[in-house]
Design a protein around this motif. Structure first.
Motif, PDB file in Angstrom:
ATOM      1  N   ASP A 191       5.675  15.524  13.673  1.00 27.40           N
ATOM      2  CA  ASP A 191       5.081  15.426  12.336  1.00 27.40           C
ATOM      3  C   ASP A 191       3.625  15.876  12.466  1.00 27.40           C
ATOM      4  N   ASP A 192       3.408  17.182  12.531  1.00 26.64           N
ATOM      5  CA  ASP A 192       2.093  17.708  12.887  1.00 26.64           C
ATOM      6  C   ASP A 192       1.041  17.521  11.797  1.00 26.64           C
ATOM      7  N   ARG A 193       1.462  17.208  10.575  1.00 23.55           N
ATOM      8  CA  ARG A 193       0.495  16.883   9.513  1.00 23.55           C
ATOM      9  C   ARG A 193       0.365  15.370   9.316  1.00 23.55           C
ATOM     10  N   ARG A 194       1.036  14.640  10.162  1.00 20.99           N
ATOM     11  CA  ARG A 194       0.951  13.171  10.192  1.00 20.99           C
ATOM     12  C   ARG A 194       1.252  12.565   8.815  1.00 20.99           C
ATOM     13  N   PHE A 195       2.373  12.998   8.267  1.00 18.87           N
ATOM     14  CA  PHE A 195       2.783  12.485   6.963  1.00 18.87           C
ATOM     15  C   PHE A 195       3.358  11.073   7.053  1.00 18.87           C
ATOM     16  N   PHE A 196       4.229  10.847   8.028  1.00 20.64           N
ATOM     17  CA  PHE A 196       4.919   9.561   8.103  1.00 20.64           C
ATOM     18  C   PHE A 196       3.983   8.456   8.593  1.00 20.64           C
ATOM     19  N   PRO A 197       4.168   7.235   8.080  1.00 19.48           N
ATOM     20  CA  PRO A 197       3.311   6.115   8.498  1.00 19.48           C
ATOM     21  C   PRO A 197       3.488   5.790   9.979  1.00 19.48           C
ATOM     22  N   ASN A 198       2.464   5.181  10.559  1.00 17.55           N
ATOM     23  CA  ASN A 198       2.576   4.641  11.914  1.00 17.55           C
ATOM     24  C   ASN A 198       3.284   3.288  11.851  1.00 17.55           C
TER      25      ASN A 198
ATOM     26  N   ARG B 275       0.845  -1.197   0.000  1.00 22.76           N
ATOM     27  CA  ARG B 275       0.000   0.000   0.000  1.00 22.76           C
ATOM     28  C   ARG B 275       0.881   1.249   0.000  1.00 22.76           C
ATOM     29  N   ALA B 276       0.625   2.158  -0.908  1.00 28.11           N
ATOM     30  CA  ALA B 276       1.458   3.362  -1.016  1.00 28.11           C
ATOM     31  C   ALA B 276       1.050   4.413   0.018  1.00 28.11           C
ATOM     32  N   LYS B 277      -0.237   4.474   0.329  1.00 33.03           N
ATOM     33  CA  LYS B 277      -0.734   5.522   1.215  1.00 33.03           C
ATOM     34  C   LYS B 277      -0.993   4.962   2.612  1.00 33.03           C
ATOM     35  N   PRO B 278      -0.301   5.478   3.631  1.00 37.66           N
ATOM     36  CA  PRO B 278      -0.511   4.966   4.985  1.00 37.66           C
ATOM     37  C   PRO B 278      -1.876   5.350   5.538  1.00 37.66           C
ATOM     38  N   VAL B 279      -2.323   4.620   6.522  1.00 38.14           N
ATOM     39  CA  VAL B 279      -3.562   4.941   7.234  1.00 38.14           C
ATOM     40  C   VAL B 279      -3.194   5.859   8.394  1.00 38.14           C
ATOM     41  N   VAL B 280      -3.789   7.026   8.463  1.00 36.19           N
ATOM     42  CA  VAL B 280      -3.385   8.036   9.450  1.00 36.19           C
ATOM     43  C   VAL B 280      -3.683   7.593  10.873  1.00 36.19           C
ATOM     44  N   ASP B 281      -4.858   7.021  11.094  1.00 34.05           N
ATOM     45  CA  ASP B 281      -5.241   6.610  12.448  1.00 34.05           C
ATOM     46  C   ASP B 281      -4.545   5.290  12.809  1.00 34.05           C
ATOM     47  N   PRO B 282      -3.778   5.249  13.916  1.00 36.50           N
ATOM     48  CA  PRO B 282      -3.030   4.038  14.273  1.00 36.50           C
ATOM     49  C   PRO B 282      -3.907   2.806  14.456  1.00 36.50           C
ATOM     50  N   LEU B 283      -5.074   2.980  15.100  1.00 33.31           N
ATOM     51  CA  LEU B 283      -5.960   1.843  15.330  1.00 33.31           C
ATOM     52  C   LEU B 283      -6.527   1.313  14.018  1.00 33.31           C
ATOM     53  N   GLU B 284      -6.914   2.219  13.126  1.00 29.70           N
ATOM     54  CA  GLU B 284      -7.454   1.790  11.836  1.00 29.70           C
ATOM     55  C   GLU B 284      -6.408   1.051  11.012  1.00 29.70           C
ATOM     56  N   GLN B 285      -5.159   1.497  11.103  1.00 26.16           N
ATOM     57  CA  GLN B 285      -4.111   0.795  10.358  1.00 26.16           C
ATOM     58  C   GLN B 285      -3.893  -0.603  10.930  1.00 26.16           C
TER      59      GLN B 285
END
Length: 275
Positions: A203-210, A66-76
């Protein structure tokens, strides 16, 4: 991308699982040094290994493509857990230990710039373009989930002349002790962050994956021994990014043995008894 800090952590976390299982009466074969994430994951899928700590971001990006990470840790975590079920792998609840990427600055330099977030860095690149120099690994310098993607997400411009590429271990030293780069790529749980007096920028815009650590179990093994969850869930609840920094520092900075570091922490937290 996997540097020394992550390798150390993998070994310490693997030792924890083995020690907890052994204390519960299981016969344990230690395979924590399998080379590479994919080899270790395949061992779990095939049943050649029964349990390990894995990172949600690694599963999502490296294994599932998957190229795009899921921002919410629980959802990922829920997403990789669902995919894991289809491959014969059971994900237990994740820890808050998040070994992701971040830029860091020395406290010495940050006394001047007072940077707290990546948005602060973006503002600095506009206000004083020549101030922001960066040290990163080769791979991080070219990946969409590395420096180019970060720069795009925050609307910052870092000229190629201000980017130095080097081995991960050297980055910490360069950021801490030299003026060759203002910022450096680090892993957020690396023990050298505190040892070298670095400030990690948010990372205030939460760019990096969890990259939250969670136990993954070969499903057939878990179905046979469901009590594994009762053994590992309390351990995961105690594992935080800050705890990992301390444990990793004992290995990477103080030179202690990963097995002993894992054992001492488990004893201290009351998960196993001394001896």
């Amino acid at each position: 991308m996997k540097g020394r800090g992550k390798l150390t952590e993998n070994i310490v976390l693997g030792q924890m699982i083995g020690l907890v299982f052994k204390a519960a009466g299981a016969e344990v074969l230690d395979r924590t040094n399998l080379p590479g994430s994919i080899s270790a994951r395949e061992a779990i899928v095939q049943g050649d290994a029964d349990a390990m700590y894995e990172y949600t971001g690694t599963a999502w990006i490296t294994y599932l493509g998957r190229a795009k990470p899921v921002v919410d840790p629980l959802e990922q975590w829920e997403a990789v857990r669902e995919q894991g079920r289809r491959n014969g792998v059971t994900w237990l609840p994740q820890s808050t230990l998040n070994n992701t990427y971040a830029p860091a600055i020395s406290k010495r330099n940050n006394a001047k710039y007072e940077l707290r977030t990546l948005s602060d860095v973006a503002e600095l690149t506009k206000r004083n373009p020549g101030a922001v120099t960066v040290c990163v690994e080769n791979e991080f310098a070219s990946r969409d989930d590395g420096l180019p993607g970060m720069a795009k997400a925050y609307g910052m411009s870092v000229p190629a002349a201000d980017i130095q590429k080097m081995d991960a271990g050297i980055i910490y030293t360069q950021v801490s002790k030299s003026n060759s780069c203002l910022l450096g790529e680090v892993f957020t749980t690396d023990g050298r962050i505190k040892a070298m007096n670095l400030d990690v920028l948010e990372d205030d815009r939460r760019f990096f994956p969890n990259y939250n650590a969670a136990p993954v179990i070969h499903t057939a093994t878990f179905e046979k021994y469901p009590e594994i969850a009762d053994l590992l869930d309390p351990v995961s609840r105690k594992l935080t990014t800050e705890v990992a920094q301390v444990l990793n520092a004992k290995v990477d900075v103080d030179g202690e043995d990963p097995h002993e570091v894992a054992k001492d922490w488990l004893v201290e937290e009351g998960f196993i008894k001394e001896g």
